[in-house]
Write a protein that holds these residues in place. Structure first.
Motif, PDB file in Angstrom:
ATOM      1  N   PHE A 102      45.013 -37.794  16.602  1.00  0.00           N
ATOM      2  CA  PHE A 102      46.439 -38.264  16.530  1.00  0.00           C
ATOM      3  C   PHE A 102      46.944 -39.329  16.766  1.00  0.00           C
ATOM      4  O   PHE A 102      47.673 -40.031  15.784  1.00  0.00           O
ATOM      5  CB  PHE A 102      47.366 -37.304  17.620  1.00  0.00           C
ATOM      6  CG  PHE A 102      48.696 -37.419  17.517  1.00  0.00           C
ATOM      7  CD1 PHE A 102      49.584 -37.050  16.448  1.00  0.00           C
ATOM      8  CD2 PHE A 102      49.360 -38.207  18.501  1.00  0.00           C
ATOM      9  CE1 PHE A 102      50.820 -37.316  16.445  1.00  0.00           C
ATOM     10  CE2 PHE A 102      50.660 -38.390  18.362  1.00  0.00           C
ATOM     11  CZ  PHE A 102      51.462 -37.878  17.373  1.00  0.00           C
ATOM     12  N   GLN A 103      46.631 -40.175  17.570  1.00  0.00           N
ATOM     13  CA  GLN A 103      46.753 -41.594  17.880  1.00  0.00           C
ATOM     14  C   GLN A 103      46.232 -42.616  16.812  1.00  0.00           C
ATOM     15  O   GLN A 103      46.984 -43.397  16.201  1.00  0.00           O
ATOM     16  CB  GLN A 103      45.826 -42.016  19.052  1.00  0.00           C
ATOM     17  CG  GLN A 103      46.445 -41.623  20.431  1.00  0.00           C
ATOM     18  CD  GLN A 103      45.444 -41.817  21.765  1.00  0.00           C
ATOM     19  OE1 GLN A 103      45.929 -41.209  22.836  1.00  0.00           O
ATOM     20  NE2 GLN A 103      44.520 -42.561  21.582  1.00  0.00           N
TER      21      GLN A 103
ATOM     22  N   HIS B 169      57.868 -44.199  27.895  1.00  0.00           N
ATOM     23  CA  HIS B 169      57.115 -43.057  28.403  1.00  0.00           C
ATOM     24  C   HIS B 169      58.092 -41.871  28.096  1.00  0.00           C
ATOM     25  O   HIS B 169      59.202 -41.786  28.116  1.00  0.00           O
ATOM     26  CB  HIS B 169      57.035 -43.027  29.841  1.00  0.00           C
ATOM     27  CG  HIS B 169      56.025 -41.908  30.369  1.00  0.00           C
ATOM     28  ND1 HIS B 169      54.683 -41.703  30.096  1.00  0.00           N
ATOM     29  CD2 HIS B 169      56.336 -40.705  31.034  1.00  0.00           C
ATOM     30  CE1 HIS B 169      53.982 -40.559  30.548  1.00  0.00           C
ATOM     31  NE2 HIS B 169      55.212 -40.051  31.142  1.00  0.00           N
ATOM     32  N   LEU B 170      57.343 -40.713  27.528  1.00  0.00           N
ATOM     33  CA  LEU B 170      57.820 -39.444  27.309  1.00  0.00           C
ATOM     34  C   LEU B 170      57.077 -38.148  27.700  1.00  0.00           C
ATOM     35  O   LEU B 170      55.765 -38.548  27.582  1.00  0.00           O
ATOM     36  CB  LEU B 170      58.492 -39.306  25.921  1.00  0.00           C
ATOM     37  CG  LEU B 170      57.613 -39.448  24.594  1.00  0.00           C
ATOM     38  CD1 LEU B 170      56.852 -37.910  24.405  1.00  0.00           C
ATOM     39  CD2 LEU B 170      58.247 -39.680  23.350  1.00  0.00           C
TER      40      LEU B 170
ATOM     41  N   ALA C 110      49.268 -43.711  23.788  1.00  0.00           N
ATOM     42  CA  ALA C 110      48.383 -43.136  24.890  1.00  0.00           C
ATOM     43  C   ALA C 110      48.867 -41.966  24.896  1.00  0.00           C
ATOM     44  O   ALA C 110      49.784 -41.736  25.589  1.00  0.00           O
ATOM     45  CB  ALA C 110      48.410 -44.117  25.837  1.00  0.00           C
ATOM     46  N   VAL C 111      48.123 -40.825  24.404  1.00  0.00           N
ATOM     47  CA  VAL C 111      48.816 -39.483  24.448  1.00  0.00           C
ATOM     48  C   VAL C 111      47.814 -38.618  25.458  1.00  0.00           C
ATOM     49  O   VAL C 111      46.389 -38.817  25.295  1.00  0.00           O
ATOM     50  CB  VAL C 111      48.770 -38.767  23.008  1.00  0.00           C
ATOM     51  CG1 VAL C 111      49.124 -37.552  23.159  1.00  0.00           C
ATOM     52  CG2 VAL C 111      49.389 -39.645  22.092  1.00  0.00           C
TER      53      VAL C 111
ATOM     54  N   THR D 185      53.250 -39.087  26.524  1.00  0.00           N
ATOM     55  CA  THR D 185      52.911 -40.002  25.523  1.00  0.00           C
ATOM     56  C   THR D 185      53.377 -41.607  26.126  1.00  0.00           C
ATOM     57  O   THR D 185      54.749 -41.433  26.704  1.00  0.00           O
ATOM     58  CB  THR D 185      53.594 -39.951  24.346  1.00  0.00           C
ATOM     59  OG1 THR D 185      53.105 -38.810  23.571  1.00  0.00           O
ATOM     60  CG2 THR D 185      53.380 -41.142  23.170  1.00  0.00           C
ATOM     61  N   SER D 186      52.735 -42.481  26.160  1.00  0.00           N
ATOM     62  CA  SER D 186      53.371 -43.957  26.261  1.00  0.00           C
ATOM     63  C   SER D 186      52.855 -44.877  25.342  1.00  0.00           C
ATOM     64  O   SER D 186      51.870 -44.885  24.597  1.00  0.00           O
ATOM     65  CB  SER D 186      52.515 -44.398  27.622  1.00  0.00           C
ATOM     66  OG  SER D 186      52.971 -43.313  28.889  1.00  0.00           O
ATOM     67  N   SER D 187      53.724 -46.046  25.197  1.00  0.00           N
ATOM     68  CA  SER D 187      53.327 -46.922  24.152  1.00  0.00           C
ATOM     69  C   SER D 187      52.088 -47.776  24.746  1.00  0.00           C
ATOM     70  O   SER D 187      51.795 -47.959  25.872  1.00  0.00           O
ATOM     71  CB  SER D 187      54.534 -48.000  23.937  1.00  0.00           C
ATOM     72  OG  SER D 187      54.779 -48.484  25.129  1.00  0.00           O
TER      73      SER D 187
END
Length: 320
Positions: A23-24, A117-118, A36-37, A69-71
């Motif tokens: 996915f990334q 971040h989510l 970053a998942v 998920t984060s950048s």
């Protein structure tokens, strides 16, 4: 991500992905986003993407299992904000010291070029990428509106939600020229949706934001003129030169640094434009206010890490 040649068909995709790394990679290739998942709730990761990737317009309908998920990185030449209409499931978002819960029926915005971040449960959302420079030129306080829940049940928010959902439903028949025109309208529609979420505590700064918006518009109008100066910009908007410099210092930028960066970015867009493929690098550089090709080449390399010719050749190969 490489800019797409207007002569090529856009990529319309529908796929299910069951690995975070896959996915990334897909998001990096399709949208230029570095993520970053990690799966959460002890469940395996799964994502289903129905997407459209054109030269200027990129959007997708996304179904996710629970994850965080984060950048991690961002392709700097894309300069895009992510705007998402949330449709199902819980999601919490953090950026720039703000944290909010977004419920189904609301929308939110993130800047993937800055840390975020989510965390989600099983969710469904529809997202579109919008040119951040265009958005900021319309609503300068856009950076203060990331990680905020915005209603989409009334007014401009409802219009934007219906527009995005209809866009996704019609993606298979969307022509690239039509998509490019729609991409130009998006910042205006999104800015109208965001306007209602401006924090009242920021109202006292509205006049400064409005004046900076006028300055940015004046710069845009005069960007190809090699004689453009800070004094001319200040005179065009009827403000003192000192005040104009002060407005730009708020963002840690300088007025003329912004001008030269904007010229490099516009020239970069034109380098890979199908309509400009027969134009030399020198012609493009002169057309955006550079007096010397060597100056343009140095500025381009500083911005993108490669020479203009190499950038053009690499993108052409990528788009084939």
């Amino acid at each position: 991500m490489a800019h797409r040649d207007q002569s090529l068909r856009p990529v319309v995709t529908s796929k299910t992905i069951s690995k975070c790394a896959q996915f990334q990679d897909q998001m990096a290739q399709a949208f230029g986003v570095g993520l970053a998942v990690k799966p959460s709730d002890g469940c395996p990761f799964e994502a289903h993407i129905d997407g459209y990737v054109g030269q200027r317009l990129r959007f997708a309908s996304l179904h996710f299992s629970a994850h965080a998920t984060s950048s991690s990185r961002w392709a700097p030449h894309d300069r895009r904000m992510l705007v998402s209409v949330h449709q199902e499931g819980p999601i919490t978002i953090q950026q720039d010291g703000r944290k909010c819960r977004v419920d189904p029926g609301q929308m939110f915005m993130l800047d993937p070029s800055r840390p975020f971040h989510l965390e989600t449960g099983t969710i469904h959302s529809s997202a579109v990428f919008v040119n951040s420079a265009m958005l900021r030129s319309i609503i300068p306080e856009a950076d203060m509106m990331t990680a905020r829940a915005i209603q989409t049940d009334v007014g401009a928010g409802a219009i934007f939600r219906n527009f995005l959902l209809d866009l996704i439903a019609r993606k298979d028949g969307l022509q690239e020229e039509e998509a490019n025109q729609l991409a130009g309208a998006l910042p205006h529609l999104i800015s109208a949706s965001l306007a209602s979420s401006v924090d009242p505590s920021h109202q006292t700064t509205r006049l400064r934001h409005f004046r900076k918006k006028r300055i940015l518009a004046a710069i845009e109008d005069r960007l190809p003129d090699p004689r453009l100066s800070a004094a001319e910009i200040a005179a065009a908007v009827g403000l003192s030169l000192r005040y104009v410099h002060d407005l730009f210092s708020e963002s840690g930028d300088s007025l003329m640094s912004y001008v030269w960066r904007a010229r490099v970015e516009r020239a970069c867009d034109e380098l890979v434009s199908h309509s400009a493929m027969r134009r030399s690098i020198g012609e493009i550089a002169y057309g955006w206010g550079f007096n010397h090709v060597s100056h343009f080449s140095r500025a381009f390399r500083d911005r993108y890490g490669v020479a203009p010719r190499e950038y053009r050749q690499t993108n052409a190969r990528t788009d084939q």
